[in-house]
Write a protein that holds these residues in place. Structure first.
Motif, PDB file in Angstrom:
ATOM      1  N   ARG A  31     -15.144   3.435  -3.756  1.00 43.78           N
ATOM      2  CA  ARG A  31     -14.246   3.805  -2.657  1.00 43.78           C
ATOM      3  C   ARG A  31     -13.049   4.622  -3.173  1.00 43.78           C
ATOM      4  O   ARG A  31     -12.370   5.273  -2.415  1.00 43.78           O
ATOM      5  N   ASP A  68      -5.006   4.907  -2.366  1.00 46.39           N
ATOM      6  CA  ASP A  68      -6.245   5.687  -2.464  1.00 46.39           C
ATOM      7  C   ASP A  68      -5.905   7.174  -2.578  1.00 46.39           C
ATOM      8  O   ASP A  68      -6.774   8.022  -2.389  1.00 46.39           O
ATOM      9  N   HIS A 100      -7.788  -3.334   3.698  1.00 48.78           N
ATOM     10  CA  HIS A 100      -7.059  -2.134   4.122  1.00 48.78           C
ATOM     11  C   HIS A 100      -7.826  -0.862   3.794  1.00 48.78           C
ATOM     12  O   HIS A 100      -7.761   0.111   4.533  1.00 48.78           O
ATOM     13  N   TYR A 101      -8.553  -0.872   2.655  1.00 46.34           N
ATOM     14  CA  TYR A 101      -9.204   0.367   2.217  1.00 46.34           C
ATOM     15  C   TYR A 101     -10.732   0.323   2.284  1.00 46.34           C
ATOM     16  O   TYR A 101     -11.389   1.310   1.980  1.00 46.34           O
ATOM     17  N   VAL A 158     -10.124   3.597  -5.106  1.00 43.97           N
ATOM     18  CA  VAL A 158      -8.849   2.939  -4.823  1.00 43.97           C
ATOM     19  C   VAL A 158      -8.363   2.300  -6.117  1.00 43.97           C
ATOM     20  O   VAL A 158      -9.164   1.758  -6.887  1.00 43.97           O
ATOM     21  N   CYS A 180     -12.842  -1.410   0.412  1.00 46.30           N
ATOM     22  CA  CYS A 180     -13.544  -1.605  -0.872  1.00 46.30           C
ATOM     23  C   CYS A 180     -14.468  -2.817  -0.762  1.00 46.30           C
ATOM     24  O   CYS A 180     -14.225  -3.728   0.029  1.00 46.30           O
ATOM     25  N   THR A 185       0.875  -1.169   0.000  1.00 45.24           N
ATOM     26  CA  THR A 185       0.000   0.000   0.000  1.00 45.24           C
ATOM     27  C   THR A 185       0.912   1.217   0.000  1.00 45.24           C
ATOM     28  O   THR A 185       1.877   1.280   0.775  1.00 45.24           O
TER      29      THR A 185
END
Ligand SMILES: [Zn+2]
Length: 270
Positions: free
Chosen positions: A135, A112, A163-164, A137, A166, A88
């Motif tokens: 989202r 992101d 992690h994000y 990303v 989505c 990331t």
């Protein structure tokens, strides 16, 4: 969704119509055409470790990024090692210079952060771009057979969801030009690794030859892996271009026996 050919200012590239329709992102897959490099690097070599003249590579980056509308001063890339490692990344990971030393080993990048341009290299291995327009990303993945067997595309989707935040059903995927089922002839190790990875789902994507070797559909196996990760079939676009079949358009590591430049895939949130 489809992946189609484009040409801006004499620079050919490929892009996925589904990403363009969703909006909010720029992305592209390069070819070997439209650059200034010569010899084995003729002409759009975007590889920084292939022995090409750095002045030519810098000019190629300028031409390519200008043509596709991406920011060449905000690039993140990795030392690709045929792994399932996905990083990331943020603005802190942007290269200060194209030729700055690259410390991080990975085969996938996710962000992101708008404006950060994720770059992966390929020349037979598959470049795979992922985008969640909800989202917001983006991910760029390098999937050779080892990375495919190790599940790099599923690792990238998992980073996006865990992690994000989505949702897999919102993610769009574009599998770019790479060596295809027509040309990817292997010994038993490759089909064995695919069967171990995804079981009987691999069988329709492996064709035994009379020679005892096999033809393996890496694009198909990655598409299956993406559906296993929760993506909708209709959200997965696959380029029909085979790098080994089209030596005028692409570098193939196999065809050139390693004397070659590199294609890239790039994705950047707007
Ligand atoms: Zn082929």
């Amino acid at each position: 969704m489809n992946i189609t050919d484009h040409n801006t200012n004499g620079v050919p590239y490929l892009a996925c119509d589904g990403f363009a329709a969703a909006g909010g992102v720029v992305h592209a897959f390069s070819t070997r055409l439209g650059g200034v490099s010569s010899g084995i690097w003729s002409s759009m070599n975007l590889g920084t470790t292939r022995g090409d003249d750095p002045a030519c590579v810098r000019e190629n980056y300028h031409r390519f990024f200008t043509a596709v509308g991406a920011d060449e001063t905000r690039i993140v890339m990795s030392n690709q090692i045929h792994s399932s490692i996905v990083r990331t990344v943020t603005s802190a990971d942007v290269k200060p210079d194209l030729y700055a030393e690259e410390a991080d080993e990975a085969d996938g990048l996710v962000t992101d952060v708008p404006g950060v341009a994720l770059v992966v290299f390929s020349a037979d291995c598959l470049p795979v771009l992922l985008y969640d327009p909800v989202r917001r990303v983006a991910a760029a993945v390098h999937a050779g057979w080892r990375g495919t067997a190790a599940g790099i595309v599923e690792c990238a989707v998992e980073k996006m969801t865990r992690h994000y935040g989505c949702r897999a059903e919102n993610i769009l995927a574009a599998i770019g030009p790479g060596i295809s089922a027509c040309c990817f002839e292997t010994h038993e190790d490759v089909p064995d690794a695919m069967k171990q990875a995804i079981g009987s789902a691999a069988l329709p994507l492996i064709r035994p030859l009379e020679s005892g070797k096999f033809l393996v559909d890496l694009k198909g196996i990655n598409a299956v892996r993406l559906t296993h990760a929760g993506l909708a079939r209709g959200h997965i676009a696959v380029s029909g271009d085979c790098t080994a079949c089209l030596p005028e358009k692409y570098w193939s590591h196999r065809v050139t026996q390693g004397r070659r430049g590199s294609q890239i895939a790039v994705i950047q949130l707007l």
